[in-house]
Write an enzyme that holds these catalytic residues in place. Structure first.
Site, PDB file in Angstrom:
ATOM      1  N   GLY A 199      20.007 -20.981   0.170  1.00 30.92           N
ATOM      2  CA  GLY A 199      20.119 -21.621   1.481  1.00 30.92           C
ATOM      3  C   GLY A 199      18.889 -22.424   1.860  1.00 30.92           C
TER       4      GLY A 199
ATOM      5  N   GLY B 272      27.341 -27.168   2.338  1.00 31.47           N
ATOM      6  CA  GLY B 272      27.184 -26.417   3.586  1.00 31.47           C
ATOM      7  C   GLY B 272      28.528 -26.154   4.257  1.00 31.47           C
TER       8      GLY B 272
ATOM      9  N   THR C 294      38.454 -29.663   4.218  1.00 29.20           N
ATOM     10  CA  THR C 294      38.899 -30.319   2.986  1.00 29.20           C
ATOM     11  C   THR C 294      37.702 -30.775   2.158  1.00 29.20           C
ATOM     12  OG1 THR C 294      40.350 -31.995   2.028  1.00 29.20           O
ATOM     13  CG2 THR C 294      39.065 -32.687   3.934  1.00 29.20           C
ATOM     14  N   HIS C 295      37.906 -30.724   0.824  1.00 29.88           N
ATOM     15  CA  HIS C 295      36.957 -31.378  -0.089  1.00 29.88           C
ATOM     16  C   HIS C 295      37.538 -32.717  -0.570  1.00 29.88           C
ATOM     17  CE1 HIS C 295      34.256 -28.016  -0.321  1.00 29.88           C
ATOM     18  NE2 HIS C 295      34.919 -27.298  -1.188  1.00 29.88           N
TER      19      HIS C 295
ATOM     20  N   TRP D  83      28.800 -22.626   5.912  1.00 27.87           N
ATOM     21  CA  TRP D  83      27.902 -22.628   7.076  1.00 27.87           C
ATOM     22  C   TRP D  83      28.592 -23.322   8.253  1.00 27.87           C
ATOM     23  CZ3 TRP D  83      22.354 -25.209   6.708  1.00 27.87           C
ATOM     24  CH2 TRP D  83      21.563 -24.747   7.757  1.00 27.87           C
TER      25      TRP D  83
ATOM     26  N   PHE E  15      21.246 -17.875   7.912  1.00 24.28           N
ATOM     27  CA  PHE E  15      21.409 -17.460   6.511  1.00 24.28           C
ATOM     28  C   PHE E  15      21.256 -15.942   6.398  1.00 24.28           C
ATOM     29  CE2 PHE E  15      20.150 -16.715   2.133  1.00 24.28           C
ATOM     30  CZ  PHE E  15      21.090 -17.466   1.442  1.00 24.28           C
TER      31      PHE E  15
ATOM     32  N   PHE F  69      26.958 -16.155  -4.074  1.00 23.83           N
ATOM     33  CA  PHE F  69      27.455 -17.376  -3.430  1.00 23.83           C
ATOM     34  C   PHE F  69      26.400 -17.859  -2.416  1.00 23.83           C
ATOM     35  CE2 PHE F  69      29.517 -19.789  -0.166  1.00 23.83           C
ATOM     36  CZ  PHE F  69      30.442 -20.546  -0.840  1.00 23.83           C
TER      37      PHE F  69
ATOM     38  N   TYR G 250      23.096 -31.194   6.132  1.00 21.88           N
ATOM     39  CA  TYR G 250      22.609 -29.820   5.895  1.00 21.88           C
ATOM     40  C   TYR G 250      21.122 -29.744   6.279  1.00 21.88           C
ATOM     41  CZ  TYR G 250      21.754 -25.621   2.950  1.00 21.88           C
ATOM     42  OH  TYR G 250      21.418 -24.377   2.470  1.00 21.88           O
TER      43      TYR G 250
END
Ligand code: PPS
Length: 288
Positions: free
Chosen positions: A253, A47, A101-102, A50, A223, A249, A187
């Site tokens: 949702g 997410g 960041t991931h 979003w 969405f 992509f 989420y």
């Protein structure tokens, strides 16, 4: 384009080389956070886009339309990815830098723990993360190819996908939350109780929302709105990088789409690993 199939291995994790280089990964570990920064942390497909849009809307509530002038990755950039410096320069006039960041906690905690940076962690049911990530591998030409869903399923459970193990990611961040100015949301809460969840988030961020602000945010982060807007739905990414003919992509949702993908045997196996990895945690997630 020449880095499309490059894989960068850094601190035991693999990263797609068309988005990150060894230089950008090192720079992210040494990133100098400011007390006014907001850092969105996610495992991929949880997410991120979003929440990038929601954060942008909260901090631009007087003019929500302004969030349509730049793509999300430019307004709330990843600190480990290329082009960060350009995006930071464009942000100079803003009072608050919105960052993403991931990265796993172990890579950032040393630089974050002595700041008041507000860290927003978005978690998603890992079964849905797995499914969304699988479809993303078909769409994104810079991600590794897998022979089948079964093959991807095994690699995900073993943490052998880009950005590493979902389990390590969430456990790592939860283990340092007391050292940080930290807010956890899911989420699923955003899907099922959007008003309350966004209000709680705004309270954490110290931002007051009038009822009309909240209504605007709900509209511009829905969405249906996001999936139809080219600056939000990733259709601007050229076909050499995203093969738009195989999927979107902004795919579905939805929550619990995993039920359309997992076999009963896979579900049992996933539950077993989940229990082994997460069984000791006291925090209760909507999916557990
Ligand atoms: S990435 O590549 O890590 O940035 O991907 P990320 O944005 O984290 O995750 C993509 C999934 O999030 C869904 N999405 C949304 N769901 C509900 N509402 C809104 N507004 C929204 N925006 C993005 C997107 O559809 C992907 O999930 P799946 O399950 O694949 O549809």
């Amino acid at each position: 384009m020449d880095r499309l199939k490059v894989v960068e291995v850094f601190e035991g994790l693999s990263f797609p080389g068309n988005l990150q280089t060894q230089e950008t990964l090192h720079a992210a570990v040494n990133f100098q956070f400011q007390d006014t920064d907001v850092l969105l942390v996610t495992f991929p497909k949880s997410g991120t886009t979003w929440m990038q849009q929601i954060l942008s809307l909260i901090f631009n509530k007087e003019n929500p339309q302004s969030t349509q002038s730049l793509p999300t990755w430019h307004r709330v950039p990843w600190i480990e990815q290329m082009h960060l410096l350009k995006y930071l320069t464009d942000m100079k006039a803003s009072k608050v830098r919105l960052l993403t960041t991931h990265f796993h906690a172990r890579l950032l905690i040393h630089n974050l723990k002595n700041t008041k940076t507000r860290v927003v962690y978005v978690a998603r049911n890992p079964k849905d993360v797995l499914v969304s990530y699988y479809h993303f591998h078909n769409l994104a030409k810079f991600m590794p190819e897998f022979d089948s869903f079964e093959d991807f399923f095994d690699q995900f459970l073993e943490g052998k996908v880009h950005y590493g193990s979902w389990f390590d990611h969430i456990k790592g961040w939860l283990s340092v939350q007391q050292e940080l100015n930290f807010f956890l949301l899911t989420y699923e809460e955003l899907s099922q109780e959007p008003c309350q969840t966004i209000q709680n988030l705004a309270n954490f961020l110290g931002e007051h929302l009038e009822p009309k602000d909240l209504q605007n945010i709900l509209h511009y982060c829905s969405f249906s709105f996001m999936s139809q807007n080219d600056l939000l739905n990733y259709t601007l990414v050229p076909p050499e990088i995203f093969d738009h003919s195989v999927g979107k992509f902004m795919r579905k949702g939805e929550i619990e789409d995993w039920k359309e993908h997992f076999s009963p045997e896979q579900n049992t196996r996933f539950n077993h690993v989940y229990q082994r990895e997460m069984g000791d945690l006291t925090v209760k997630f909507p999916w557990s």
